[in-house]
Design a protein around this motif. Structure first.
Motif, short mmCIF file in Angstrom:
data_model
loop_
_atom_site.label_atom_id
_atom_site.label_comp_id
_atom_site.label_asym_id
_atom_site.label_seq_id
_atom_site.Cartn_x
_atom_site.Cartn_y
_atom_site.Cartn_z
N ALA A 111 5.55 24.19 47.19
CA ALA A 111 5.59 25.42 46.39
C ALA A 111 5.06 25.19 44.97
CB ALA A 111 7.01 25.97 46.34
N ILE A 112 4.96 23.91 44.57
CA ILE A 112 4.52 23.63 43.19
C ILE A 112 3.08 24.12 42.98
CG2 ILE A 112 4.09 21.78 41.53
CD1 ILE A 112 6.41 20.26 42.78
N ALA A 113 2.28 24.13 44.07
CA ALA A 113 0.89 24.61 43.94
C ALA A 113 0.86 26.05 43.46
CB ALA A 113 0.17 24.48 45.29
N ASP A 114 1.73 26.89 44.03
CA ASP A 114 1.79 28.30 43.60
C ASP A 114 2.22 28.41 42.14
OD1 ASP A 114 1.23 28.83 46.19
OD2 ASP A 114 3.25 29.52 46.75
N MET A 115 3.18 27.54 41.77
CA MET A 115 3.67 27.59 40.38
C MET A 115 2.55 27.24 39.41
SD MET A 115 7.29 25.69 40.51
CE MET A 115 8.54 26.01 41.71
N LEU A 116 1.79 26.18 39.77
CA LEU A 116 0.69 25.76 38.89
C LEU A 116 -0.32 26.88 38.72
CD1 LEU A 116 -0.32 22.08 39.71
CD2 LEU A 116 0.62 22.99 37.58
N LYS A 118 0.18 30.10 38.83
CA LYS A 118 0.73 31.10 37.89
C LYS A 118 0.67 30.59 36.46
CE LYS A 118 2.47 34.60 40.32
NZ LYS A 118 1.88 35.92 40.19
N TRP A 119 1.00 29.29 36.31
CA TRP A 119 0.99 28.69 34.98
C TRP A 119 -0.40 28.79 34.37
CZ3 TRP A 119 -0.64 23.26 33.81
CH2 TRP A 119 -0.34 22.88 32.50
N ARG A 120 -1.41 28.55 35.21
CA ARG A 120 -2.79 28.61 34.72
C ARG A 120 -3.18 30.02 34.33
NH1 ARG A 120 -4.32 24.47 38.92
NH2 ARG A 120 -4.29 22.51 37.74
N GLU A 121 -2.49 31.02 34.93
CA GLU A 121 -2.75 32.41 34.52
C GLU A 121 -2.17 32.69 33.15
OE1 GLU A 121 -1.27 35.23 37.42
OE2 GLU A 121 -2.24 34.12 39.05
N GLY A 122 -1.36 31.79 32.63
CA GLY A 122 -0.83 31.97 31.28
C GLY A 122 0.68 32.17 31.20
N GLN A 198 7.44 35.07 31.67
CA GLN A 198 7.95 34.56 32.94
C GLN A 198 7.32 35.24 34.15
OE1 GLN A 198 12.23 34.62 32.91
NE2 GLN A 198 12.26 33.33 31.08
N ALA A 199 7.14 34.46 35.20
CA ALA A 199 6.67 35.02 36.47
C ALA A 199 7.48 34.38 37.58
CB ALA A 199 5.19 34.71 36.65
N ALA A 200 7.43 34.93 38.77
CA ALA A 200 8.20 34.38 39.88
C ALA A 200 7.30 34.12 41.07
CB ALA A 200 9.30 35.34 40.28
N ILE A 201 7.65 33.12 41.83
CA ILE A 201 7.05 32.93 43.15
C ILE A 201 8.21 32.91 44.14
CG2 ILE A 201 5.08 31.60 42.30
CD1 ILE A 201 6.74 29.20 43.77
N VAL A 202 7.91 33.09 45.41
CA VAL A 202 8.98 33.10 46.41
C VAL A 202 8.85 31.86 47.29
CG1 VAL A 202 9.93 34.35 48.38
CG2 VAL A 202 9.06 35.60 46.40
N TYR A 203 9.98 31.24 47.62
CA TYR A 203 9.92 30.09 48.52
C TYR A 203 11.08 30.16 49.50
CZ TYR A 203 13.83 27.66 46.28
OH TYR A 203 15.06 27.30 45.81
N THR A 204 10.95 29.44 50.60
CA THR A 204 12.03 29.38 51.57
C THR A 204 12.77 28.07 51.37
OG1 THR A 204 10.60 30.57 53.07
CG2 THR A 204 12.58 29.56 54.02
#
Ligand code: UDP
Ligand code: MG
Length: 323
Positions: A111-116, A118-122, A198-204
């Motif tokens: 899930a860290i890939a999704d977080m990165l 979003k982080w790159r989006e600012g 802040q932004a969110a991603i979803v994980y299981t």
């Protein structure tokens, strides 16, 4: 302290993992974590904090460090609890982005890939929201629900739901948290309190890889109460209101008794009402004292100004370094 004085260029990503009696999980963890991090294509470091484990966690971590130049190990002098262990990891992290996660693989490293992204989006904080509370009993779910409800109503900080410590934080956010001097580390609250974009991603959330949860019901209750009292003064203030109501009622009752006595004279019965008010008020006073005591204990802890955690030794990939 010299946490950030290592003479290498800081990696893009730091993954911070508190470990308490996770010996069985170390090999499983790295078998899955390292390929997932390699796949990201960024420089990274993994920081494992041995939170005074009583099993072979440290030996396992040191084994994993052989031939792995990106694993740093912080060995604490005793068990300080997850929140402090996490603080130790954040303090020693060097990455431009920092991701705390659990050692039991309940937080999927993929899930860290999704977080990165979003982080790159600012976004400066990307928290990971569980899509289901897996591995929790109905009573635990109810407890969590009740806690969030009370917390939201008593404090000014809103805790996002189904969100744990698994998140990505920009260096700015980590520096802010590191600069907070308070000893009581209710991380969920601190993360929410600092704000930022802040932004969110979803994980299981997965099942625990091996071993059992390190939290007993008593530890959880203590943790919840700690969280409440470190982010709200309401339990302290409410007694002013209760006192005002009770004394107004008592005053009305006194006036009523006085008038009654003046008109109809003294009547002896009254044993129950005296006993009731003595017991009731005694109970309230003890409760209030207990709550004041809790806050006072907290002030005492802060005033002592002891360090949050004690590092026995830092094991850097290229050789040991004492704390
Ligand atoms: N942990 C820790 N110190 C403690 C308790 C827990 O460092 O005193 C770590 C533990 O090793 C794990 C993480 O905190 O990596 C979460 O613990 P656990 O999985 O037991 O909690 P749960 O997932 O059941 O909430
Ligand atoms: Mg777990």
């Amino acid at each position: 302290m010299t946490a950030n004085s290592r003479p290498i260029s800081p990696p893009t990503l730091s993954v911070v993992i508190p470990c308490y009696n996770e010996g069985e999980n170390v090999a499983l963890l790295f078998a899955r974590l390292m390929p997932a991090l390699d796949a990201l294509g960024v420089t990274f470091e993994v920081i494992c904090i041995n939170d005074g484990s009583k099993d072979n966690t440290l030996e396992r971590l040191l084994e994993a460090q052989k031939g792995e130049g990106r694993l740093r190990i912080i060995d604490l002098s005793r068990n300080f609890g997850k929140e402090k262990a996490l603080s130790a990891g954040l303090f020693h992290s060097l990455g431009q982005a920092v991701v705390p996660m659990d050692a039991d693989l309940q937080h999927p490293p993929e899930a860290i890939a999704d977080m990165l992204a979003k982080w790159r989006e600012g976004f400066e904080v990307v928290f990971a929201r569980r899509d289901a509370r897996t591995g929790q009993s109905t009573s635990e779910k109810l407890f969590a629900k009740g806690f969030y409800w009370v917390f939201d109503h008593l404090s000014d900080v809103h805790l996002p739901r189904e969100v744990g410590d698994f998140r990505l934080m920009d260096r700015k956010v980590v520096d802010t948290i590191n600069s907070m001097p308070e000893r009581s580390r209710f991380m969920k609250g601190i993360f929410a309190w600092v704000g930022y974009r802040q932004a969110a991603i979803v994980y299981t959330q997965g099942e625990r890889a091996a071993g059992t949860t390190k939290f007993t019901p008593w530890k959880l209750l203590r943790f919840a109460f700690d969280g409440l009292t470190s982010f709200s003064n309401f339990p302290l203030r409410v007694w002013g209101g209760v006192g005002a109501v009770v004394s107004s009622l008592a005053f009305l009752y006194i006036v009523f008794r006085l008038i009654r006595t003046m008109i109809w004279g003294v009547d002896v019965p009254g044993y129950e009402s005296i006993l009731m008010s003595v017991l009731f008020l005694g109970g309230i006073q003890l409760l209030t004292l207990g709550i004041i005591g809790d806050y006072l204990g907290r002030v005492f802890d802060e005033v002592k100004g002891r360090p949050l955690f004690i590092v026995r030794q830092l094991y850097e990939p290229g050789g040991d370094k004492d704390a």
